[in-house]
Design a protein around this motif. Structure first.
Motif, PDB file in Angstrom:
ATOM      1  N   GLY A  46       3.608  13.696   3.041  1.00 26.56           N
ATOM      2  CA  GLY A  46       3.844  13.489   1.615  1.00 26.56           C
ATOM      3  C   GLY A  46       4.813  12.364   1.337  1.00 26.56           C
ATOM      4  N   TRP A  47       4.836  11.351   2.205  1.00 19.00           N
ATOM      5  CA  TRP A  47       5.761  10.234   2.071  1.00 19.00           C
ATOM      6  C   TRP A  47       5.038   8.993   1.557  1.00 19.00           C
ATOM      7  N   THR A  48       5.760   8.137   0.847  1.00 22.07           N
ATOM      8  CA  THR A  48       5.248   6.857   0.368  1.00 22.07           C
ATOM      9  C   THR A  48       5.904   5.738   1.161  1.00 22.07           C
ATOM     10  N   LEU A  49       5.104   4.916   1.802  1.00 17.44           N
ATOM     11  CA  LEU A  49       5.647   3.860   2.658  1.00 17.44           C
ATOM     12  C   LEU A  49       6.230   2.733   1.815  1.00 17.44           C
ATOM     13  N   THR A  50       7.459   2.353   2.146  1.00 14.77           N
ATOM     14  CA  THR A  50       8.119   1.257   1.432  1.00 14.77           C
ATOM     15  C   THR A  50       8.307   0.014   2.292  1.00 14.77           C
ATOM     16  N   ASP A  51       8.391   0.195   3.622  1.00 13.21           N
ATOM     17  CA  ASP A  51       8.744  -0.923   4.489  1.00 13.21           C
ATOM     18  C   ASP A  51       8.022  -0.840   5.831  1.00 13.21           C
ATOM     19  N   ILE A  52       7.663  -2.007   6.361  1.00 20.46           N
ATOM     20  CA  ILE A  52       7.049  -2.146   7.680  1.00 20.46           C
ATOM     21  C   ILE A  52       7.950  -3.056   8.508  1.00 20.46           C
ATOM     22  N   LEU A  53       8.471  -2.544   9.610  1.00 19.95           N
ATOM     23  CA  LEU A  53       9.344  -3.306  10.496  1.00 19.95           C
ATOM     24  C   LEU A  53       8.577  -3.651  11.768  1.00 19.95           C
ATOM     25  N   ILE A  54       8.554  -4.927  12.110  1.00 18.00           N
ATOM     26  CA  ILE A  54       7.799  -5.409  13.270  1.00 18.00           C
ATOM     27  C   ILE A  54       8.772  -5.815  14.372  1.00 18.00           C
ATOM     28  N   THR A  55       8.478  -5.393  15.611  1.00 16.43           N
ATOM     29  CA  THR A  55       9.332  -5.779  16.742  1.00 16.43           C
ATOM     30  C   THR A  55       8.864  -7.048  17.451  1.00 16.43           C
ATOM     31  N   HIS A  56       7.543  -7.213  17.616  1.00 15.18           N
ATOM     32  CA  HIS A  56       7.053  -8.411  18.303  1.00 15.18           C
ATOM     33  C   HIS A  56       5.570  -8.608  18.019  1.00 15.18           C
ATOM     34  N   HIS A  57       5.039  -9.729  18.487  1.00 13.07           N
ATOM     35  CA  HIS A  57       3.742 -10.211  18.008  1.00 13.07           C
ATOM     36  C   HIS A  57       2.527  -9.611  18.703  1.00 13.07           C
ATOM     37  N   HIS A  58       2.673  -8.853  19.756  1.00 10.52           N
ATOM     38  CA  HIS A  58       1.494  -8.354  20.468  1.00 10.52           C
ATOM     39  C   HIS A  58       0.635  -7.485  19.547  1.00 10.52           C
ATOM     40  N   ASP A  59      -0.680  -7.625  19.712  1.00 16.56           N
ATOM     41  CA  ASP A  59      -1.608  -6.992  18.780  1.00 16.56           C
ATOM     42  C   ASP A  59      -1.500  -5.475  18.791  1.00 16.56           C
ATOM     43  N   ASP A  60      -1.111  -4.902  19.925  1.00 18.19           N
ATOM     44  CA  ASP A  60      -0.992  -3.445  19.963  1.00 18.19           C
ATOM     45  C   ASP A  60       0.277  -2.952  19.261  1.00 18.19           C
ATOM     46  N   HIS A  61       0.985  -3.861  18.591  1.00 18.63           N
ATOM     47  CA  HIS A  61       2.122  -3.481  17.750  1.00 18.63           C
ATOM     48  C   HIS A  61       1.963  -3.946  16.300  1.00 18.63           C
ATOM     49  N   ILE A  62       1.052  -4.891  16.065  1.00 14.62           N
ATOM     50  CA  ILE A  62       0.875  -5.403  14.696  1.00 14.62           C
ATOM     51  C   ILE A  62      -0.561  -5.298  14.204  1.00 14.62           C
ATOM     52  N   GLY A  63      -1.458  -4.723  15.016  1.00 14.43           N
ATOM     53  CA  GLY A  63      -2.878  -4.734  14.675  1.00 14.43           C
ATOM     54  C   GLY A  63      -3.211  -4.084  13.350  1.00 14.43           C
TER      55      GLY A  63
END
Length: 255
Positions: A46-63
């Motif tokens: 029941g949460w509303t997402l406000t922010d996306i934090l990215i650690t690095h560029h690999h696709d299995d983290h930003i896909g």
């Protein structure tokens, strides 16, 4: 009120992490290997997402970042120096910058080594550090872009955090990491006990990529590169810490 932490399994062995501030309703996700599991977890909580934090560029983290941003309108934060390899950023970050989620402030650390431009997020009040593929449960990331010195510098930053910091890393590699750790540190009783507990933890459904820093310091062979007993066991009694780490990383690459 402290953050609520929720680990979201993604892909074959990745984790995304949701942090929710109950007092403000703010919710962030750290890395998005794929959007659907994160959206399902948000709905369930029941949460509303406000922010996306990215650690690095690999696709299995930003896909899944673009799909999740489109679905939620969340702001995207990531390393400014790596922006050319990341989804479009609303906020470009560098070491020393801060990220505020609800009433808690996180500090940005340069965690280069696995990649150049990898960052980590440390929330001291919540006692959480999101290290992705730099410091990992019983291991560290392979050096795809950075040098051993860069990775060792990154690991040293994590070693300097308070011992009760909870490390949230990017993958469940615990079985392979445990086998390697035993190969170089078999006489470590803390390591033997950790491995014995890990099967029960897995059966109980506990996220295998989360561990207190105190446990990593006691059992993670890469963090034990400072220990004279580790150096001696490797036949490197006079080696520097970074050279010991580099040797351990090279052994793991061939393991």
């Amino acid at each position: 009120m402290p953050f609520v932490l929720h680990a979201v399994p993604c892909l074959a062995d990745n984790y995304a992490y949701l942090i929710h501030d109950p007092s403000s309703g703010a919710t962030a996700v750290i890395d998005v290997p794929e959007a659907a599991p994160v959206q399902q977890a948000l709905t369930a909580q029941g949460w509303t997402l406000t922010d996306i934090l990215i650690t690095h560029h690999h696709d299995d983290h930003i896909g899944g970042v673009q799909d999740l941003r489109a679905a939620t309108g969340a702001r995207v934060w990531g390393a400014g120096g790596d922006a050319h390899r990341l989804p479009p950023l609303d906020h470009a970050l560098a070491e020393g910058d801060s990220v505020t989620i609800g009433h808690e402030t996180g500090h940005v650390l340069d965690a280069s080594g696995h990649t150049v431009g990898h960052i980590a997020f440390h929330f001291p009040e919540a006692k959480l550090a999101f290290t992705a593929d730099s410091l990992m449960a019983l291991g560290c990331g392979r050096l795809f872009e950075g040098s051993a010195q860069q990775m060792w510098d990154s690991l040293t930053k994590f070693m300097d955090l308070p011992d009760d910091t909870v490390i949230c890393s990017g993958h469940d590699y615990i079985k392979g990491n445990a086998a390697f750790a035993l190969s170089v540190d078999a006489d470590n009783p803390d390591l033997v006990a950790r491995i014995a507990r890990s099967d029960a933890d897995r059966k109980d459904g506990k996220p295998m990529a989360i561990a207190p820093l105190s446990l990593e310091l006691a059992t993670n062979p890469f963090l034990r590169a400072t220990d004279p007993r580790m150096k001696a066991s490797l036949g490197m009694p006079r080696a520097s810490d970074v050279d010991t780490f580099a040797h351990l990383r090279a052994l793991k690459d061939k393991f």
